[in-house]
Scaffold this active site. Structure first.
Site, PDB file in Angstrom:
ATOM      1  N   GLU A  17       0.697  -1.136  -0.025  1.00 45.16           N
ATOM      2  CA  GLU A  17      -0.108  -0.061   0.097  1.00 45.16           C
ATOM      3  C   GLU A  17       0.922   1.237  -0.060  1.00 45.16           C
ATOM      4  O   GLU A  17       0.434   2.230  -0.669  1.00 45.16           O
ATOM      5  CB  GLU A  17      -1.001  -0.012   1.342  1.00 45.16           C
ATOM      6  CG  GLU A  17      -2.117  -1.154   1.256  1.00 45.16           C
ATOM      7  CD  GLU A  17      -2.817  -0.843  -0.138  1.00 45.16           C
ATOM      8  OE1 GLU A  17      -3.072   0.199  -0.611  1.00 45.16           O
ATOM      9  OE2 GLU A  17      -3.782  -1.676  -0.528  1.00 45.16           O
ATOM     10  N   TYR A  26      -6.112   5.844   5.440  1.00 41.84           N
ATOM     11  CA  TYR A  26      -6.282   4.695   4.099  1.00 41.84           C
ATOM     12  C   TYR A  26      -5.326   3.377   4.276  1.00 41.84           C
ATOM     13  O   TYR A  26      -6.084   2.246   4.573  1.00 41.84           O
ATOM     14  CB  TYR A  26      -5.988   5.310   2.901  1.00 41.84           C
ATOM     15  CG  TYR A  26      -5.615   4.357   1.738  1.00 41.84           C
ATOM     16  CD1 TYR A  26      -7.083   3.946   1.182  1.00 41.84           C
ATOM     17  CD2 TYR A  26      -4.564   3.875   1.486  1.00 41.84           C
ATOM     18  CE1 TYR A  26      -6.862   2.835   0.404  1.00 41.84           C
ATOM     19  CE2 TYR A  26      -4.452   2.911   0.643  1.00 41.84           C
ATOM     20  CZ  TYR A  26      -5.699   2.264   0.090  1.00 41.84           C
ATOM     21  OH  TYR A  26      -5.678   1.520  -0.963  1.00 41.84           O
ATOM     22  N   ASP A  55      -9.400   5.853  -0.668  1.00 39.38           N
ATOM     23  CA  ASP A  55      -8.334   6.464  -1.308  1.00 39.38           C
ATOM     24  C   ASP A  55      -8.957   7.184  -2.602  1.00 39.38           C
ATOM     25  O   ASP A  55     -10.369   7.224  -2.715  1.00 39.38           O
ATOM     26  CB  ASP A  55      -7.288   5.556  -1.883  1.00 39.38           C
ATOM     27  CG  ASP A  55      -7.552   4.603  -3.083  1.00 39.38           C
ATOM     28  OD1 ASP A  55      -8.967   4.458  -3.250  1.00 39.38           O
ATOM     29  OD2 ASP A  55      -6.842   3.773  -3.551  1.00 39.38           O
TER      30      ASP A  55
END
Ligand code: SF4
Length: 346
Positions: free
Chosen positions: A34, A117, A135
């Site tokens: 991520e 996030y 996001d």
């Protein structure tokens, strides 16, 4: 499951990309992927991801990694503060959580470099915690789905869409739901151009599509113009290789290596020569460098300069690096890649 989540997750199960971090979705793997994917396309990030987790397979290895080696592993991805924060977070994880990322949204969110996030993605995908992971992809999908004109750059809109994401979330399958939303945004509900509504599992209930406004959504305030900053570089080579200068330990591109450079000024060759003589460098100048540009989030570097040769010990804060050392050891930011490529074999 709900009207949004059911067709969405079914679509995801049939269409999702087989990515390495999905095959072994540990909290650590999701975290690394991520952070990398916040700044880089999936196809470009994959080789970096594979190399990173092979070298540093868990938080303990990341926590203990030499910072120079870490920056070298990250070279080419940019945003080096992100990997520095990952290391700080890994050190906390080792001290406080026995080397495993905590299965707790608030505890994840409190770690350096982990925002709403990323905490939501790790919590939901690795631990099945019903936390949202919102996001830009997810904001776009919901703005279109709801035909909403809320400006997604504003915190109020983000709160509104986060509430919608939670409202539609099946509490027993938060991970697949969050991943499916991200994947829909990446593969179908595309930015910059026509979304592929004809293959979208949510087409029948999409209000933006029904109103013929999908392509105009989401509404976003334009970003402020970037500032153009002149940079003068000196590509100096000698019998021991190329001269590299270490950047300061704080601020932009902290701790990385670069050819000798002066930010904020476009210098003539005599000016550059005079500046280098003050630190004892006497350069035989050869030719102007081909100028290059590098775009950061808020600024653009316009890099010009000169190449030349010198000999003798490296000034303080600098090293002579052979080509092998440059490739294997010293992390040079992409901003200077175009300048370094002008180091021709002797
Ligand atoms: Fe996006 Fe089109 Fe699907 Fe609506 S129907 S969510 S605009 S891809």
């Amino acid at each position: 499951m709900g009207a949004v989540s059911e067709p969405l997750i079914q679509w995801f199960e049939l269409n999702r990309r087989l990515l390495p971090f999905r095959q072994e979705p540990s909290a650590y793997h999701i975290w690394v992927s991520e952070i990398m994917l916040q700044q880089t396309r999936v196809s470009a990030a994959l080789p970096y991801y594979e190399r990173f987790v092979a070298e540093l397979p868990d938080p303990a290895a990341l926590a203990a990694c030499d910072p120079d080696k870490l920056r070298k592993l990250w070279q080419g991805l940019g945003y080096y503060s992100r990997v520095a924060n990952m290391q700080k977070a890994a050190q906390i994880v080792c001290r406080q959580y026995g080397g495993q990322l905590p299965a707790d949204y608030a505890a994840l969110r409190a770690l350096p470099g982990i925002g709403d996030y990323t905490a939501g993605a790790i919590a939901s995908i690795a631990f099945g915690i019903p936390a949202p992971a919102v996001d830009g992809n997810v904001l776009r999908v919901f703005a279109r789905l709801d035909n909403s004109s809320a400006d997604i750059t504003k915190p109020a809109a983000k709160r509104e869409f986060t509430a919608r994401v939670l409202e539609e979330m099946p509490k027993e399958r938060p991970g697949p739901y969050n991943e499916a939303l991200m994947e829909l945004g990446a593969l179908v509900c595309l930015p910059n151009g026509a979304p592929k509504c004809e293959v979208c599992p949510l087409a029948a209930q999409c209000k933006g599509r029904a109103a013929g406004r999908a392509e105009q959504l989401p509404v976003k305030t334009a970003k402020p113009e970037k500032t153009l900053v002149p940079v003068t570089a000196a590509l100096i080579t000698g019998p021991q290789g190329v001269l590299l200068q270490r950047r300061p330990s704080k601020g932009l591109l902290a701790g990385l290596w670069q050819p000798f450079a002066f930010e904020g000024t476009a210098m003539t060759q005599p000016e550059l020569d005079a500046a280098l003589r003050t630190i004892g460098l006497c350069v035989q100048w050869q030719a102007p460098l081909q100028s290059t540009r590098h775009v950061f989030t808020h600024r653009i570097w316009q890099i010009s300069g000169f190449c030349g040769t010198a000999a003798g010990p490296a000034p303080e804060g600098c090293v002579w690096a052979s080509r092998a050392e440059l490739n294997g050891e010293y992390a040079v930011p992409s901003a200077f890649a175009g300048i370094m490529r002008q180091w021709r074999p002797e």
